[in-house]
Write a protein that holds these residues in place. Structure first.
Motif, mmCIF file in Angstrom:
data_model
loop_
_atom_site.group_PDB
_atom_site.id
_atom_site.type_symbol
_atom_site.label_atom_id
_atom_site.label_comp_id
_atom_site.label_asym_id
_atom_site.label_seq_id
_atom_site.Cartn_x
_atom_site.Cartn_y
_atom_site.Cartn_z
ATOM 1 N N PHE A 71 -4.844 28.644 -11.036
ATOM 2 C CA PHE A 71 -5.731 28.107 -11.831
ATOM 3 C C PHE A 71 -4.927 27.300 -12.893
ATOM 4 O O PHE A 71 -3.693 27.579 -13.184
ATOM 5 C CB PHE A 71 -6.584 29.090 -12.790
ATOM 6 N N LYS A 72 -5.366 26.199 -13.107
ATOM 7 C CA LYS A 72 -5.004 25.246 -13.970
ATOM 8 C C LYS A 72 -5.806 25.474 -15.317
ATOM 9 O O LYS A 72 -6.825 25.380 -15.453
ATOM 10 C CB LYS A 72 -5.121 23.791 -13.643
ATOM 11 N N GLU A 73 -5.077 25.182 -16.236
ATOM 12 C CA GLU A 73 -5.840 25.468 -17.878
ATOM 13 C C GLU A 73 -5.791 24.135 -18.610
ATOM 14 O O GLU A 73 -5.196 23.019 -18.239
ATOM 15 C CB GLU A 73 -4.717 26.283 -18.757
ATOM 16 N N PRO A 85 -10.260 26.322 -10.748
ATOM 17 C CA PRO A 85 -9.703 26.834 -9.681
ATOM 18 C C PRO A 85 -8.523 25.550 -9.326
ATOM 19 O O PRO A 85 -8.803 24.416 -9.327
ATOM 20 C CB PRO A 85 -10.941 26.751 -8.687
ATOM 21 N N PRO A 86 -7.683 26.047 -8.323
ATOM 22 C CA PRO A 86 -6.676 24.872 -7.856
ATOM 23 C C PRO A 86 -7.545 24.186 -6.755
ATOM 24 O O PRO A 86 -8.321 24.470 -6.069
ATOM 25 C CB PRO A 86 -5.738 25.898 -6.996
ATOM 26 N N PHE A 100 -15.717 20.336 -13.713
ATOM 27 C CA PHE A 100 -14.703 20.788 -12.720
ATOM 28 C C PHE A 100 -15.269 21.064 -11.674
ATOM 29 O O PHE A 100 -16.236 21.650 -11.173
ATOM 30 C CB PHE A 100 -13.913 22.363 -13.185
ATOM 31 N N PHE A 101 -14.689 19.847 -10.549
ATOM 32 C CA PHE A 101 -15.421 19.797 -9.088
ATOM 33 C C PHE A 101 -14.794 20.263 -8.022
ATOM 34 O O PHE A 101 -13.593 19.854 -8.038
ATOM 35 C CB PHE A 101 -15.958 18.482 -9.068
ATOM 36 N N ASP A 212 -14.648 33.188 -11.987
ATOM 37 C CA ASP A 212 -13.529 33.681 -12.568
ATOM 38 C C ASP A 212 -12.772 32.701 -13.692
ATOM 39 O O ASP A 212 -12.149 32.797 -14.579
ATOM 40 C CB ASP A 212 -12.304 33.564 -11.286
ATOM 41 N N SER A 213 -13.302 31.282 -13.289
ATOM 42 C CA SER A 213 -13.147 30.261 -14.336
ATOM 43 C C SER A 213 -13.730 30.386 -15.755
ATOM 44 O O SER A 213 -13.275 30.273 -16.709
ATOM 45 C CB SER A 213 -13.465 28.688 -13.808
#
Length: 219
Positions: A71-73, A85-86, A100-101, A212-213
């Motif tokens: 995952f990216k912060e 999410p990646p 976030f799409f 999760d995000s």
């Protein structure tokens, strides 16, 4: 007459015969030994309590905020952060709202499932149920079909979790019904509205990634 250990601990004078526990000096030494052992037990017990408290705090502070693998912060200028999410793209639609799409699956994919974050200021002392009442009024105006509504805890924050169906438009203007998973997170003088929306047949496909995000939110 035999003297019990309890009596030795309660009296300053120790009177013992040679046939029992020994001389007065021996009794006093025995008493001191017991007191020393008692102090050691108290210190040891206190250390264990402190250790358990530290472990609990570490687990509590890290629960709900650990970042899943890959995952990216994202860090917002208003002081909050979240990981996404990646393979998903981050966009800033307007007014510091963040989206976030997911990637389009193909050329015919007319809606990108995604997660939106909206920070809404509220007066000091605002209760979650008060905010929720106004929020539900707006959903009713949109003729949303409520599926689930429940209160949960995120760290020390009150959270209202909603699932509902609501009408909307695809990219080509076609009317459809979306399924929405939403969390209203009450912080200090603000509410975070976390919204995952998807076409009904794809809702379960991306739902866990969205949750999760959401669980990485920190502010």
């Amino acid at each position: 007459q035999l003297l019990t250990t309890d009596y030795l601990l309660l009296t300053k004078e120790v009177h013992m015969s040679d046939d029992n526990f020994g001389s007065e000096t021996e009794g006093t030494n025995f008493k001191q030994l017991l007191m020393q052992n008692k102090k050691v037990l108290i210190i040891g017990s206190s250390a264990l309590v402190v250790l358990f408290v530290l472990i609990f705090l570490i687990v509590w502070l890290t629960s709900g905020s650990s970042i899943p693998k890959d995952f990216k912060e994202y860090r917002n200028v208003l002081g909050w952060k979240m990981a996404y999410p990646p393979g998903w793209d981050m966009k800033l639609p307007k007014d510091n709202d963040v989206g976030f799409f997911s990637k389009k699956e193909n050329e015919g994919d007319l809606f990108q499932e995604g997660l939106g974050v909206k920070e809404t200021p509220v007066p000091a002392g605002t209760k979650l149920d008060t905010f929720l009442k106004e929020f539900m009024n707006k959903l009713n105006e949109k003729k949303a079909n409520l599926i689930e509504s429940k209160t949960i805890k995120y760290k020390t924050y009150d959270v209202q979790q909603l699932i509902y169906n609501v009408g909307g438009l695809l990219d080509d203007g076609t009317k459809t019904t979306f399924r929405v998973f939403q969390r209203l997170v009450l912080g200090k003088n603000r509410v975070f509205i976390l919204t995952y929306a998807a076409e009904q047949d794809k809702f379960d496909k991306y739902k866990q990634q969205a949750i999760d995000s959401m669980n990485t939110l920190e502010f």
